[in-house]
Write a protein that holds these residues in place. Structure first.
Motif, PDB file in Angstrom:
ATOM      1  N   PRO A  40      -6.917 -17.140 -29.721  1.00  0.00           N
ATOM      2  CA  PRO A  40      -6.742 -16.585 -31.071  1.00  0.00           C
ATOM      3  C   PRO A  40      -5.506 -15.698 -31.210  1.00  0.00           C
ATOM      4  CG  PRO A  40      -9.047 -16.462 -30.416  1.00  0.00           C
ATOM      5  CD  PRO A  40      -8.281 -16.920 -29.204  1.00  0.00           C
ATOM      6  N   GLY A  41      -4.643 -16.072 -32.155  1.00  0.00           N
ATOM      7  CA  GLY A  41      -3.474 -15.270 -32.474  1.00  0.00           C
ATOM      8  C   GLY A  41      -2.268 -15.476 -31.583  1.00  0.00           C
ATOM      9  N   TRP A  42      -2.404 -16.288 -30.550  1.00  0.00           N
ATOM     10  CA  TRP A  42      -1.310 -16.411 -29.578  1.00  0.00           C
ATOM     11  C   TRP A  42      -0.646 -17.780 -29.605  1.00  0.00           C
ATOM     12  CZ3 TRP A  42      -3.196 -13.719 -24.411  1.00  0.00           C
ATOM     13  CH2 TRP A  42      -3.199 -12.324 -24.628  1.00  0.00           C
ATOM     14  N   SER A  43       0.691 -17.743 -29.522  1.00  0.00           N
ATOM     15  CA  SER A  43       1.508 -18.939 -29.389  1.00  0.00           C
ATOM     16  C   SER A  43       1.691 -19.262 -27.909  1.00  0.00           C
ATOM     17  CB  SER A  43       2.882 -18.689 -30.025  1.00  0.00           C
ATOM     18  OG  SER A  43       3.574 -17.682 -29.287  1.00  0.00           O
ATOM     19  N   VAL A  44       2.410 -20.347 -27.640  1.00  0.00           N
ATOM     20  CA  VAL A  44       2.747 -20.684 -26.252  1.00  0.00           C
ATOM     21  C   VAL A  44       3.507 -19.525 -25.612  1.00  0.00           C
ATOM     22  CG1 VAL A  44       4.211 -22.188 -24.821  1.00  0.00           C
ATOM     23  CG2 VAL A  44       2.726 -23.180 -26.588  1.00  0.00           C
ATOM     24  N   ARG A  45       4.488 -18.969 -26.337  1.00  0.00           N
ATOM     25  CA  ARG A  45       5.251 -17.836 -25.809  1.00  0.00           C
ATOM     26  C   ARG A  45       4.327 -16.652 -25.496  1.00  0.00           C
ATOM     27  NH1 ARG A  45       8.611 -17.769 -29.252  1.00  0.00           N
ATOM     28  NH2 ARG A  45      10.617 -18.209 -28.258  1.00  0.00           N
ATOM     29  N   ASP A  46       3.379 -16.398 -26.384  1.00  0.00           N
ATOM     30  CA  ASP A  46       2.475 -15.260 -26.191  1.00  0.00           C
ATOM     31  C   ASP A  46       1.607 -15.432 -24.951  1.00  0.00           C
ATOM     32  OD1 ASP A  46       3.507 -14.234 -28.544  1.00  0.00           O
ATOM     33  OD2 ASP A  46       1.852 -14.969 -29.784  1.00  0.00           O
ATOM     34  N   VAL A  47       1.089 -16.644 -24.756  1.00  0.00           N
ATOM     35  CA  VAL A  47       0.246 -16.902 -23.585  1.00  0.00           C
ATOM     36  C   VAL A  47       1.051 -16.705 -22.302  1.00  0.00           C
ATOM     37  CG1 VAL A  47      -0.977 -18.713 -22.310  1.00  0.00           C
ATOM     38  CG2 VAL A  47      -1.411 -18.402 -24.741  1.00  0.00           C
ATOM     39  N   VAL A  48       2.257 -17.243 -22.262  1.00  0.00           N
ATOM     40  CA  VAL A  48       3.094 -17.083 -21.067  1.00  0.00           C
ATOM     41  C   VAL A  48       3.473 -15.617 -20.872  1.00  0.00           C
ATOM     42  CG1 VAL A  48       5.249 -17.770 -19.937  1.00  0.00           C
ATOM     43  CG2 VAL A  48       3.933 -19.450 -21.239  1.00  0.00           C
ATOM     44  N   SER A  49       3.735 -14.911 -21.956  1.00  0.00           N
ATOM     45  CA  SER A  49       4.033 -13.475 -21.865  1.00  0.00           C
ATOM     46  C   SER A  49       2.867 -12.713 -21.253  1.00  0.00           C
ATOM     47  CB  SER A  49       4.334 -12.907 -23.258  1.00  0.00           C
ATOM     48  OG  SER A  49       5.503 -13.475 -23.794  1.00  0.00           O
ATOM     49  N   HIS A  50       1.662 -13.055 -21.671  1.00  0.00           N
ATOM     50  CA  HIS A  50       0.456 -12.423 -21.134  1.00  0.00           C
ATOM     51  C   HIS A  50       0.326 -12.684 -19.633  1.00  0.00           C
ATOM     52  CE1 HIS A  50      -3.803 -11.370 -20.725  1.00  0.00           C
ATOM     53  NE2 HIS A  50      -4.016 -12.586 -20.217  1.00  0.00           N
ATOM     54  N   VAL A  51       0.550 -13.936 -19.237  1.00  0.00           N
ATOM     55  CA  VAL A  51       0.458 -14.289 -17.818  1.00  0.00           C
ATOM     56  C   VAL A  51       1.493 -13.501 -17.017  1.00  0.00           C
ATOM     57  CG1 VAL A  51       0.830 -16.164 -16.160  1.00  0.00           C
ATOM     58  CG2 VAL A  51      -0.546 -16.564 -18.216  1.00  0.00           C
ATOM     59  N   ILE A  52       2.723 -13.466 -17.502  1.00  0.00           N
ATOM     60  CA  ILE A  52       3.779 -12.709 -16.817  1.00  0.00           C
ATOM     61  C   ILE A  52       3.394 -11.234 -16.728  1.00  0.00           C
ATOM     62  CG2 ILE A  52       6.153 -11.861 -17.018  1.00  0.00           C
ATOM     63  CD1 ILE A  52       6.865 -14.556 -18.352  1.00  0.00           C
ATOM     64  N   GLY A  53       2.971 -10.685 -17.854  1.00  0.00           N
ATOM     65  CA  GLY A  53       2.692  -9.249 -17.910  1.00  0.00           C
ATOM     66  C   GLY A  53       1.604  -8.815 -16.958  1.00  0.00           C
ATOM     67  N   LEU A  54       0.509  -9.584 -16.886  1.00  0.00           N
ATOM     68  CA  LEU A  54      -0.589  -9.174 -16.009  1.00  0.00           C
ATOM     69  C   LEU A  54      -0.253  -9.399 -14.538  1.00  0.00           C
ATOM     70  CD1 LEU A  54      -4.007  -9.723 -17.704  1.00  0.00           C
ATOM     71  CD2 LEU A  54      -2.241  -8.033 -18.087  1.00  0.00           C
ATOM     72  N   ASP A  55       0.567 -10.400 -14.252  1.00  0.00           N
ATOM     73  CA  ASP A  55       0.995 -10.543 -12.856  1.00  0.00           C
ATOM     74  C   ASP A  55       1.956  -9.430 -12.472  1.00  0.00           C
ATOM     75  OD1 ASP A  55      -0.286 -12.652 -11.374  1.00  0.00           O
ATOM     76  OD2 ASP A  55       0.538 -14.052 -12.831  1.00  0.00           O
ATOM     77  N   CYS A  56       2.760  -8.964 -13.407  1.00  0.00           N
ATOM     78  CA  CYS A  56       3.611  -7.795 -13.132  1.00  0.00           C
ATOM     79  C   CYS A  56       2.753  -6.562 -12.846  1.00  0.00           C
ATOM     80  CB  CYS A  56       4.540  -7.533 -14.315  1.00  0.00           C
ATOM     81  SG  CYS A  56       5.924  -8.699 -14.446  1.00  0.00           S
ATOM     82  N   GLU A  57       1.637  -6.432 -13.554  1.00  0.00           N
ATOM     83  CA  GLU A  57       0.742  -5.304 -13.290  1.00  0.00           C
ATOM     84  C   GLU A  57       0.095  -5.435 -11.913  1.00  0.00           C
ATOM     85  OE1 GLU A  57      -1.861  -4.132 -16.477  1.00  0.00           O
ATOM     86  OE2 GLU A  57      -0.350  -4.617 -17.996  1.00  0.00           O
ATOM     87  N   MET A  58      -0.224  -6.669 -11.498  1.00  0.00           N
ATOM     88  CA  MET A  58      -0.736  -6.878 -10.139  1.00  0.00           C
ATOM     89  C   MET A  58       0.298  -6.455  -9.098  1.00  0.00           C
ATOM     90  SD  MET A  58      -3.893  -8.108  -9.968  1.00  0.00           S
ATOM     91  CE  MET A  58      -4.057  -9.035  -8.432  1.00  0.00           C
ATOM     92  N   LEU A  59       1.567  -6.565  -9.460  1.00  0.00           N
ATOM     93  CA  LEU A  59       2.650  -6.151  -8.563  1.00  0.00           C
ATOM     94  C   LEU A  59       2.866  -4.638  -8.574  1.00  0.00           C
ATOM     95  CD1 LEU A  59       5.057  -9.050  -9.498  1.00  0.00           C
ATOM     96  CD2 LEU A  59       4.366  -8.521  -7.146  1.00  0.00           C
ATOM     97  N   GLY A  60       2.199  -3.958  -9.490  1.00  0.00           N
ATOM     98  CA  GLY A  60       2.345  -2.508  -9.563  1.00  0.00           C
ATOM     99  C   GLY A  60       3.428  -2.034 -10.509  1.00  0.00           C
ATOM    100  N   ASP A  61       4.007  -2.949 -11.292  1.00  0.00           N
ATOM    101  CA  ASP A  61       5.043  -2.558 -12.250  1.00  0.00           C
ATOM    102  C   ASP A  61       4.445  -1.660 -13.336  1.00  0.00           C
ATOM    103  OD1 ASP A  61       6.580  -4.268 -10.781  1.00  0.00           O
ATOM    104  OD2 ASP A  61       6.893  -5.741 -12.381  1.00  0.00           O
ATOM    105  N   PRO A  62       5.218  -0.721 -13.854  1.00  0.00           N
ATOM    106  CA  PRO A  62       4.710   0.116 -14.952  1.00  0.00           C
ATOM    107  C   PRO A  62       4.532  -0.708 -16.222  1.00  0.00           C
ATOM    108  CG  PRO A  62       7.048   0.539 -14.578  1.00  0.00           C
ATOM    109  CD  PRO A  62       6.584  -0.342 -13.458  1.00  0.00           C
ATOM    110  N   ARG A  63       3.560  -0.322 -17.018  1.00  0.00           N
ATOM    111  CA  ARG A  63       3.354  -1.018 -18.291  1.00  0.00           C
ATOM    112  C   ARG A  63       4.458  -0.642 -19.274  1.00  0.00           C
ATOM    113  NH1 ARG A  63      -0.888  -3.282 -20.259  1.00  0.00           N
ATOM    114  NH2 ARG A  63      -0.993  -2.052 -22.167  1.00  0.00           N
TER     115      ARG A  63
END
Length: 274
Positions: A40-63
């Motif tokens: 809901p509410g997400w485009s292809v770009r949004d879904v990929v952005s979400h995947v990138i963002g949460l994997d960056c958080e797994m890496l310990g990157d700041p939000r």
């Protein structure tokens, strides 16, 4: 030291799904990144952005430090606001920016997994400043990435991987949520049994048995004379449980027997993802 055996299936599932996502989006033209997905509410770009963002958080990157627009109709609670931050900050990124960041994030995460020697019970950062175990975090990533792979496949018209390693993890996570769905959310009668018969790339027959106290338990043994039986295919099961479709939209793909009101209540409460 190497990755703990308990964690290996989650790493393998994540790797399989993230490689599939990279392949799916690697050659997309700019306009295809704006295609609507079942999320809901997400485009292809949004879904990929979400995947990138949460994997960056797994890496310990700041939000990211970012203010969300006020007109995001699909954002209605704190959990969704938390997830939207990594998405909205990338909403104007170009196709090359998206693919290059995805590629770089995958390289970093693969390196992290190769060097991961922590115990599965180690506490790590979770959503909304919570703490979860490393095992929970890796299971959630494997679940999340596979589900979003399917979102992208639907949006781009490339079905597949419904029985991949991630699919089996998703099956187990969704099944663990069924007792609450049936016994509490749908308020199934006490001392009753409800059967789920799922067919397709992943097949299973499971019974939720509700005891005299109203508690639900998951069983592999079939029930004789169940209060209700729901028969559906695996893809429909996933799409319902992850809130991608409404019961009305897939009524022709779900067969219900027995107490039809109870079956309808279960389907109304079937979505378990935030």
């Amino acid at each position: 030291m190497s990755l703990h055996p308990t964690l290996q299936p989650y790493a393998d599932a994540w790797t399989h799904s993230i490689e599939a996502i990279s392949e799916l989006v690697g050659s997309l033209v700019e306009g295809e990144w704006n295609r609507r997905t079942p999320c809901p509410g997400w485009s292809v770009r949004d879904v990929v952005s979400h995947v990138i963002g949460l994997d960056c958080e797994m890496l310990g990157d700041p939000r990211p430090i970012h203010t969300l627009p006020r007109d995001l109709f699909h954002v209605t609670n704190e959990h969704q606001r938390y997830m939207e931050m990594q998405v909205d900050v990338r909403r104007h990124h170009t196709a090359p920016e998206m693919t290059s960041e995805l590629e770089y994030t995958v390289i970093r995460r693969n390196r992290q997994l190769r060097n991961e020697s922590r115990d599965p019970g180690t506490k790590v950062r979770g959503a909304l400043s919570t703490e979860v175990t490393l095992e929970q975090a890796m299971r959630t990533r494997a679940f999340d990435v596979w589900v979003h792979e399917q979102d992208l496949r639907t949006a781009l018209g490339h079905p597949g991987n419904l029985d991949s390693p991630g699919a089996h993890i998703v099956r187990d996570v969704l099944l663990s949520a069924l007792p609450k769905v049936v016994a509490k959310d749908a308020d199934a009668p006490r001392s009753s049994a409800i059967v789920f018969d799922v067919h397709g790339p992943i097949e299973f027959l499971r019974t939720i048995r509700v005891d005299i106290q109203g508690r639900g338990t998951l069983e592999t043994a079939p029930a004789l004379g169940p209060a209700a039986t729901l028969t559906l295919d695996w893809e429909t099961y996933v799409r319902l449980a992850c809130g991608r479709v409404t019961p009305e939209a897939v009524a022709d793909r779900v067969k219900t027997e027995g107490d039809l009101d109870l079956a309808a209540a279960i389907l109304r409460n079937f979505a378990v993802t935030p």
